[in-house]
Design an enzyme around this catalytic site. Structure first.
Site, PDB file in Angstrom:
ATOM      1  N   PRO A  74       0.823  -1.222   0.000  1.00  0.00           N
ATOM      2  CA  PRO A  74       0.000   0.000   0.000  1.00  0.00           C
ATOM      3  C   PRO A  74       0.855   1.271   0.000  1.00  0.00           C
ATOM      4  O   PRO A  74       0.339   2.355  -0.233  1.00  0.00           O
ATOM      5  CB  PRO A  74      -0.833  -0.128   1.279  1.00  0.00           C
ATOM      6  N   GLU A 101       1.441  -6.257   7.433  1.00  0.00           N
ATOM      7  CA  GLU A 101       2.152  -5.522   8.484  1.00  0.00           C
ATOM      8  C   GLU A 101       3.452  -4.904   7.976  1.00  0.00           C
ATOM      9  O   GLU A 101       4.076  -4.113   8.661  1.00  0.00           O
ATOM     10  CB  GLU A 101       2.492  -6.431   9.669  1.00  0.00           C
ATOM     11  N   ARG A 139      -3.013 -10.091 -20.127  1.00  0.00           N
ATOM     12  CA  ARG A 139      -3.980  -9.890 -21.205  1.00  0.00           C
ATOM     13  C   ARG A 139      -3.446  -8.975 -22.305  1.00  0.00           C
ATOM     14  O   ARG A 139      -3.970  -8.960 -23.405  1.00  0.00           O
ATOM     15  CB  ARG A 139      -5.318  -9.373 -20.652  1.00  0.00           C
ATOM     16  N   ASP A 154     -12.196  -1.775 -24.139  1.00  0.00           N
ATOM     17  CA  ASP A 154     -11.217  -1.424 -23.111  1.00  0.00           C
ATOM     18  C   ASP A 154     -11.645  -0.098 -22.495  1.00  0.00           C
ATOM     19  O   ASP A 154     -11.635   0.922 -23.145  1.00  0.00           O
ATOM     20  CB  ASP A 154      -9.832  -1.302 -23.747  1.00  0.00           C
TER      21      ASP A 154
HETATM   22  C1  J9Q Z   1       0.358  -5.979   0.511  1.00  0.00           C
HETATM   23  N1  J9Q Z   1      -3.036  -3.791   1.418  1.00  0.00           N
HETATM   24  O1  J9Q Z   1      -2.937  -2.762  -1.032  1.00  0.00           O
HETATM   25  C2  J9Q Z   1      -3.128  -2.073  -2.174  1.00  0.00           C
HETATM   26  N2  J9Q Z   1      -2.189  -2.382  -3.038  1.00  0.00           N
HETATM   27  C3  J9Q Z   1      -1.390  -3.274  -2.453  1.00  0.00           C
HETATM   28  C4  J9Q Z   1      -1.865  -3.502  -1.194  1.00  0.00           C
HETATM   29  C5  J9Q Z   1      -1.325  -4.393  -0.167  1.00  0.00           C
HETATM   30  C6  J9Q Z   1      -1.922  -4.516   1.095  1.00  0.00           C
HETATM   31  C7  J9Q Z   1      -1.373  -5.372   2.045  1.00  0.00           C
HETATM   32  C8  J9Q Z   1      -0.238  -6.101   1.744  1.00  0.00           C
HETATM   33  C9  J9Q Z   1      -0.182  -5.126  -0.435  1.00  0.00           C
END
Ligand code: J9Q
Length: 228
Positions: A74, A101, A139, A154
């Site tokens: 994230p 985490e 894809r 698309d």
């Molecule tokens: C690894 N929330 O969330 C949005 N894109 C990736 C992630 C994410 C998460 C938790 C662990 C990636």
């Protein structure tokens, strides 16, 4: 967890036809000790568990052609269709699934070329983001989709949302297919679809209209850039 997604539908057929190879590596196989430990408590406290660097280093060492190494987190740059296009031109990529985490920062420093987020929400791990990225990339590999599918259908083709689609029956629960789609005036159909696309975009994604004038690449531009 990956087998269902990578074995099904368009991606599964691409794998079966040898257009792409997808290898899933289980980090646990590279865990430390009899319990194959892959995580530990964070230095400085704060709770939760952090992925340890050694198992990740060993897992990456086991991969012969890593290509670009991507970490799903994230904290990463937001994933876009342009990223999917760029990654689809590379012979090899490695996607490292983050942990909710976190991952020891030295993994990023030493082994990761880019950190990608698929959106601002909390997940339990980076496995689903890795599957999302893989789906979006595979894809676009030449031959994976039929010609018809790539040319149309698309949602990000020109930086607008897609116009509405209809199929049979002509009337469903009292709702008719718009007359313009039945009359056979293809110029009128093009105009109507464009208008519907702009209106839908204005209502649900006004941010896409704002960013269109500032030189953002369309899907078509990015495809042209790589000589297709
Ligand atoms: C690894 N929330 O969330 C949005 N894109 C990736 C992630 C994410 C998460 C938790 C662990 C990636």
């Amino acid at each position: 967890m990956f087998e269902g997604v990578f074995g099904a539908s368009v991606i599964g057929r691409a794998v079966d036809r040898g257009l792409v190879t997808i290898r899933v590596v289980n980090l646990r196989e590279f865990g430390i000790g009899r319990h194959r430990v892959v995580d530990d408590t964070p230095y400085g406290g704060g709770g939760g568990m952090v992925l340890k660097p050694e198992p990740i280093a060993r897992a990456l060492e086991s991969i012969p052609h890593k290509g670009r190494v991507i970490l799903t987190t994230p904290r990463g740059r937001p994933f876009s269709q342009n990223d999917a296009l760029r990654l689809s031109t590379l012979p090899h990529i490695t996607i490292l699934c983050g942990h909710y985490e976190g991952v020891d920062e030295r993994v990023s420093t030493l082994f990761v070329d880019e950190e990608i987020s698929i959106g601002d929400y909390v997940l339990t791990g980076g496995e689903l983001p890795a599957m999302v990225i893989t789906d979006a990339v595979v894809r676009l590999v030449p031959g994976v989709l039929g010609k018809d599918t790539l040319a149309t259908g698309d949602s990000h083709y020109e930086g607008l949302l897609e116009h509405p689609q209809y199929t049979r029956p002509r009337r469903f629960m009292g709702l008719d297919v718009p007359d313009v789609l039945l009359a056979g005036d293809h110029e009128a159909i093009r105009r109507w679809r464009r208008e519907q696309a702009v209106e839908k975009t204005r209502k649900t994604r006004p941010d896409m209209l704002e960013s269109m004038s500032d030189g953002q690449k369309t899907h078509k531009d990015a495809r042209d850039d790589r000589g297709r």
